[in-house]
Design an enzyme around this catalytic site. Structure first.
Site, short mmCIF file in Angstrom:
data_model
loop_
_atom_site.label_atom_id
_atom_site.label_comp_id
_atom_site.label_asym_id
_atom_site.label_seq_id
_atom_site.Cartn_x
_atom_site.Cartn_y
_atom_site.Cartn_z
N HIS A 107 70.45 70.68 -9.85
CA HIS A 107 70.27 71.98 -10.49
C HIS A 107 68.90 72.03 -11.16
O HIS A 107 68.57 71.18 -11.98
CB HIS A 107 71.37 72.19 -11.54
CG HIS A 107 71.26 73.49 -12.27
ND1 HIS A 107 71.73 73.65 -13.55
CD2 HIS A 107 70.74 74.70 -11.92
CE1 HIS A 107 71.51 74.89 -13.96
NE2 HIS A 107 70.90 75.54 -12.99
N SER A 108 68.08 73.00 -10.78
CA SER A 108 66.76 73.23 -11.37
C SER A 108 65.87 71.99 -11.18
O SER A 108 65.61 71.60 -10.06
CB SER A 108 66.92 73.62 -12.84
OG SER A 108 65.74 74.19 -13.34
N LEU A 109 65.43 71.34 -12.26
CA LEU A 109 64.65 70.12 -12.09
C LEU A 109 65.41 69.09 -11.27
O LEU A 109 64.84 68.36 -10.46
CB LEU A 109 64.29 69.51 -13.45
CG LEU A 109 63.54 68.17 -13.41
CD1 LEU A 109 62.15 68.36 -12.82
CD2 LEU A 109 63.47 67.53 -14.78
N ALA A 135 69.84 74.08 -6.28
CA ALA A 135 70.17 75.33 -6.96
C ALA A 135 69.14 75.64 -8.03
O ALA A 135 68.66 74.74 -8.73
CB ALA A 135 71.56 75.26 -7.57
#
Length: 270
Positions: A107-109, A135
């Site tokens: 997720h993200s990073l 994501a």
């Protein structure tokens, strides 16, 4: 929305570590598991973000929340300040847990970390994931929207940058919470600010990219850009929600992920 990147700070969700590595925290091993889902959190996040996921996954899937150094049970360890060494350490740590087929989720990073982890295991000829699911992060060759390095170095500018893009950081008005968690958030965002996509062939692993339609940090075309990074299957989808849509029950993300994992389990005879 008000964001607390360190969900679980009230101690309401306790985890008993039962795995062979401090990188993974989960309540109990799943004896019925035929596939493992390794979940890497967003910048500043922790394994607690994925505690509830096991309840909505197929019984043949074992959710393995990743606990990066610098937080909670690993608070005494220095956090990583670069994506690549974080990915390399993660890959080494979970080798004993790849006896079952597995999927990487970030997720993200965390999406960048899991992408680099997938590249690494492919290059080393190790067991590879059935899929890499990313994501809330644009494709790795797109550097639009990263924090400037001088922003990361300044507390106030860093908090303001995060708040403008992702929502207000709840709890950061408390000096004790801020002092405790700022080093982790800074280290993670420093890793993001310094990330550069090295030269490599596209993944052979299937890649799935998800985004939120109200995410101010990631545009649809940046999400679609992940297509360039795999020679395997690729799908992308934009769902209702902001940057944290993966934790929003109204986005429909978790049912979609559960269906994907069930399909991968069947397709590969896991």
């Amino acid at each position: 929305m008000s964001v607390n990147p360190f969900a679980g700070v009230d101690g309401s969700c306790k985890i008993r570590r039962v795995s062979q590595t401090k990188w993974i925290e989960r309540r109990d091993a799943n004896p019925r598991a035929r596939l493992r889902l390794f979940c890497y959190p967003h910048a500043g996040g922790a394994a607690s973000a994925f505690q509830a996921w096991q309840r909505v996954m197929p019984e043949t899937v074992e959710v393995c929340p990743v606990q990066p150094p610098g937080r909670w049970t690993r608070h005494h360890e220095p956090p990583f300040r670069r994506v690549e060494p974080a990915a390399a350490s993660f890959v080494e740590a979970i080798e004993s847990l790849t006896d079952l087929p597995f999927v990487f989720f970030g997720h993200s990073l965390g999406a960048l970390v899991m992408f680099e982890a997938t590249r690494l295991v492919e290059a080393r000829g190790k067991r590879t994931p059935k899929a890499c699911v990313v994501a809330a992060r644009g494709a790795p060759h797109i550097d639009v929207g990263r924090p400037a390095r001088e922003v990361v170095a300044d507390d106030e500018r860093l908090v303001n940058w995060v708040s403008e893009r992702y929502g207000k950081l709840s709890g950061f008005d408390d000096p004790e919470i801020r002092e405790l968690f700022m080093p982790v958030l800074r280290a993670d965002l420093e890793a993001y600010a310094h990330y550069e996509l090295g030269s490599a062939s596209p993944l052979a692993t299937a890649l799935y990219a998800f985004g939120g339609d109200a995410d101010r940090a990631v545009r649809a075309e940046e999400l679609e850009g992940w297509r360039e990074h795999t020679a395997g299957s690729f799908e992308s989808a934009v769902l209702p929600g902001d940057h944290f849509f993966v934790h929003d029950q109204h986005s429909g993300f978790l049912p979609k992920l559960a269906a994907l994992l069930e399909e991968l389990t069947v397709d590969h005879g896991a």
